[in-house]
Write a protein that holds these residues in place. Structure first.
Motif, mmCIF file in Angstrom:
data_model
loop_
_atom_site.group_PDB
_atom_site.id
_atom_site.type_symbol
_atom_site.label_atom_id
_atom_site.label_comp_id
_atom_site.label_asym_id
_atom_site.label_seq_id
_atom_site.Cartn_x
_atom_site.Cartn_y
_atom_site.Cartn_z
ATOM 1 N N GLY A 93 8.331 -6.812 -0.537
ATOM 2 C CA GLY A 93 7.693 -5.329 -0.469
ATOM 3 C C GLY A 93 8.824 -4.372 -0.918
ATOM 4 O O GLY A 93 9.759 -4.868 -1.309
ATOM 5 N N PRO A 94 8.625 -3.259 -0.722
ATOM 6 C CA PRO A 94 9.408 -2.256 -1.316
ATOM 7 C C PRO A 94 11.062 -2.547 -1.005
ATOM 8 O O PRO A 94 11.983 -2.019 -1.383
ATOM 9 C CB PRO A 94 9.245 -0.989 -0.823
ATOM 10 C CG PRO A 94 8.308 -1.204 0.348
ATOM 11 C CD PRO A 94 7.777 -2.506 0.137
ATOM 12 N N GLU A 95 11.117 -3.051 0.324
ATOM 13 C CA GLU A 95 12.459 -3.263 0.595
ATOM 14 C C GLU A 95 13.084 -4.490 0.130
ATOM 15 O O GLU A 95 14.565 -4.647 0.405
ATOM 16 C CB GLU A 95 12.458 -3.169 2.338
ATOM 17 C CG GLU A 95 12.072 -4.522 2.783
ATOM 18 C CD GLU A 95 10.637 -4.770 2.757
ATOM 19 O OE1 GLU A 95 10.060 -5.906 3.148
ATOM 20 O OE2 GLU A 95 9.839 -3.979 2.465
ATOM 21 N N ASN A 98 0.714 -0.859 0.057
ATOM 22 C CA ASN A 98 0.110 0.148 -0.042
ATOM 23 C C ASN A 98 1.018 1.350 -0.155
ATOM 24 O O ASN A 98 1.544 1.331 0.907
ATOM 25 C CB ASN A 98 -0.741 0.065 1.358
ATOM 26 C CG ASN A 98 -1.859 1.198 1.387
ATOM 27 O OD1 ASN A 98 -1.683 2.239 0.598
ATOM 28 N ND2 ASN A 98 -2.867 1.138 1.983
ATOM 29 N N ASP A 99 0.987 1.822 -1.186
ATOM 30 C CA ASP A 99 1.826 3.199 -0.932
ATOM 31 C C ASP A 99 1.567 4.005 0.017
ATOM 32 O O ASP A 99 2.488 4.968 0.326
ATOM 33 C CB ASP A 99 1.406 4.004 -2.540
ATOM 34 C CG ASP A 99 2.144 3.218 -3.655
ATOM 35 O OD1 ASP A 99 3.066 2.603 -3.563
ATOM 36 O OD2 ASP A 99 1.508 3.393 -4.800
ATOM 37 N N ASP A 122 5.526 0.557 4.729
ATOM 38 C CA ASP A 122 6.374 -0.019 5.635
ATOM 39 C C ASP A 122 5.505 -1.282 6.541
ATOM 40 O O ASP A 122 5.770 -1.663 7.478
ATOM 41 C CB ASP A 122 6.916 0.789 6.961
ATOM 42 C CG ASP A 122 8.098 1.692 6.358
ATOM 43 O OD1 ASP A 122 8.680 1.479 5.255
ATOM 44 O OD2 ASP A 122 7.953 2.889 6.552
ATOM 45 N N ALA A 123 4.198 -1.354 6.183
ATOM 46 C CA ALA A 123 3.283 -2.186 6.844
ATOM 47 C C ALA A 123 3.755 -3.512 6.542
ATOM 48 O O ALA A 123 4.355 -3.873 5.513
ATOM 49 C CB ALA A 123 1.805 -2.080 5.980
ATOM 50 N N PRO A 124 3.720 -4.467 7.713
ATOM 51 C CA PRO A 124 4.603 -5.603 7.513
ATOM 52 C C PRO A 124 3.931 -6.747 6.779
ATOM 53 O O PRO A 124 4.285 -7.854 6.482
ATOM 54 C CB PRO A 124 4.697 -6.112 8.890
ATOM 55 C CG PRO A 124 3.599 -5.325 9.686
ATOM 56 C CD PRO A 124 3.386 -4.330 8.830
#
Length: 139
Positions: free
Chosen positions: A114-116, A80-81, A85-87
């Protein structure tokens, strides 16, 4: 064959092209076919909600259109943009798990990112236990 970074980058690039004006939840998926080629797809929403297309289905369609018929591994990238950082994990929906199963063995890796980067890896069997697949219909 290339590593997970190649799949991640393909999914990240196609995620940016997702059409998600209603949910605002963009997803990209990248498949490494058994040939070694990478095929990617993104979610495409439709005003006649929920008549959209999932990223995994788009990647599978691209794979088949490209001449491949077997998935070696798949990476699904979504978040979710508004809260990157939501896990939570963006795993394939039930329908997509079955679509993946059509072209993949139960032992096929399914990476969720996720983004990371990679958040978790599963086998398809873990996501779709005791599945019904093409071999059930072989004569």
């Amino acid at each position: 064959m290339g590593g997970l970074n190649e799949l991640f980058e393909a999914a990240r690039a196609v995620r940016e092209r997702a059409h998600a004006p209603y949910s605002r939840f963009k997803v990209g998926a990248a498949i490494r076919a058994r040939s070694g080629r990478i095929h990617a797809g993104c979610n495409v929403e439709n005003a006649a909600y929920p008549v959209g297309a999932c990223a995994e289905g788009g990647a599978i369609s691209a794979m088949v259109a490209g001449g491949d018929v077997a998935i070696a591994e798949i990476l699904v990238l979504g978040w979710n943009d508004a809260n990157p950082d939501a896990p939570g994990l963006t795993t394939p929906c039930g329908g997509c798990r079955q679509r993946i199963r059509e072209f993949a063995a139960p032992s096929t890796p399914v990476h969720v990112a996720g983004p990371e980067g990679i958040r978790r890896s599963f086998t398809l069997e873990e996501l779709l236990p005791a599945s019904f697949g093409p071999e059930n219909l072989e004569g």
